[in-house]
Design a protein around this motif. Structure first.
Motif, PDB file in Angstrom:
ATOM      1  N   SER A  28       0.845  -1.185   0.000  1.00 60.07           N
ATOM      2  CA  SER A  28       0.000   0.000   0.000  1.00 60.07           C
ATOM      3  C   SER A  28       0.882   1.238   0.000  1.00 60.07           C
ATOM      4  N   VAL A  29       0.300   2.343  -0.411  1.00 60.41           N
ATOM      5  CA  VAL A  29       1.034   3.600  -0.453  1.00 60.41           C
ATOM      6  C   VAL A  29       0.827   4.303   0.881  1.00 60.41           C
ATOM      7  N   PRO A  30       1.894   4.726   1.530  1.00 64.08           N
ATOM      8  CA  PRO A  30       1.714   5.468   2.784  1.00 64.08           C
ATOM      9  C   PRO A  30       0.871   6.717   2.551  1.00 64.08           C
ATOM     10  N   TRP A  63       2.029  10.118   1.002  1.00 69.01           N
ATOM     11  CA  TRP A  63       2.388  10.110  -0.415  1.00 69.01           C
ATOM     12  C   TRP A  63       1.184   9.974  -1.326  1.00 69.01           C
ATOM     13  N   ALA A  64       0.086   9.465  -0.840  1.00 68.34           N
ATOM     14  CA  ALA A  64      -1.075   9.185  -1.683  1.00 68.34           C
ATOM     15  C   ALA A  64      -1.569  10.447  -2.384  1.00 68.34           C
ATOM     16  N   LEU A 119      -1.431  11.243  -6.524  1.00 68.08           N
ATOM     17  CA  LEU A 119      -2.635  11.574  -7.302  1.00 68.08           C
ATOM     18  C   LEU A 119      -2.497  12.915  -8.003  1.00 68.08           C
ATOM     19  N   VAL A 120      -1.909  13.894  -7.336  1.00 66.09           N
ATOM     20  CA  VAL A 120      -1.715  15.209  -7.966  1.00 66.09           C
ATOM     21  C   VAL A 120      -0.806  15.074  -9.185  1.00 66.09           C
ATOM     22  N   VAL A 121       0.270  14.330  -9.056  1.00 65.73           N
ATOM     23  CA  VAL A 121       1.186  14.130 -10.191  1.00 65.73           C
ATOM     24  C   VAL A 121       0.476  13.375 -11.308  1.00 65.73           C
TER      25      VAL A 121
END
Length: 82
Positions: A8-10, A13-14, A18-20
Motif C-alpha cells: 500500500s502507499v503510505p 504520499w497518496a 494523485l496530484v502528479v
C-alpha cells in the motif's frame, strides 16, 4: 502513527501521487489539442477520441478478465486434496 500495510502507499504520499498523476493526464490531454493530426476517419476529428477509446478499451479488458477469472479459477484447497 498509522500502521503501514504491505503493498500500500503510505498516506502522506497518496495525495502527492494523485496530484502528479492527474497533472500528467492534464498535460497529455492538453497536448492532444495542440498537435495537428492526419485524419484517416471522421471520428479522428474529435479531440478526445483517443483518451475515450483507451478508457473504454481498458474497462472492457478488466470486465473480460473478471469473467475469465471465474471460468478458470480453482478452489482454495486445490492442492490439499492429494
Amino acid at each position: 502513527m498509522s500502521e503501514h500495510k504491505p503493498n500500500s502507499v503510505p498516506s502522506p504520499w497518496a495525495g502527492r501521487i494523485l496530484v502528479v498523476f492527474f497533472g500528467l493526464c492534464a498535460i497529455v490531454l492538453g497536448a492532444d489539442f495542440l498537435k495537428e493530426r492526419e485524419v484517416h476517419h471522421p471520428l479522428e476529428e474529435w479531440p478526445i477520441l483517443y483518451p475515450i477509446f483507451g478508457f473504454v478499451g481498458i474497462s472492457l479488458l478488466i470486465l473480460i478478465a473478471k469473467g475469465l477469472r471465474r471460468l478458470v479459477m480453482r478452489s482454495e484447497d486445490y492442492y490439499e486434496d492429494e
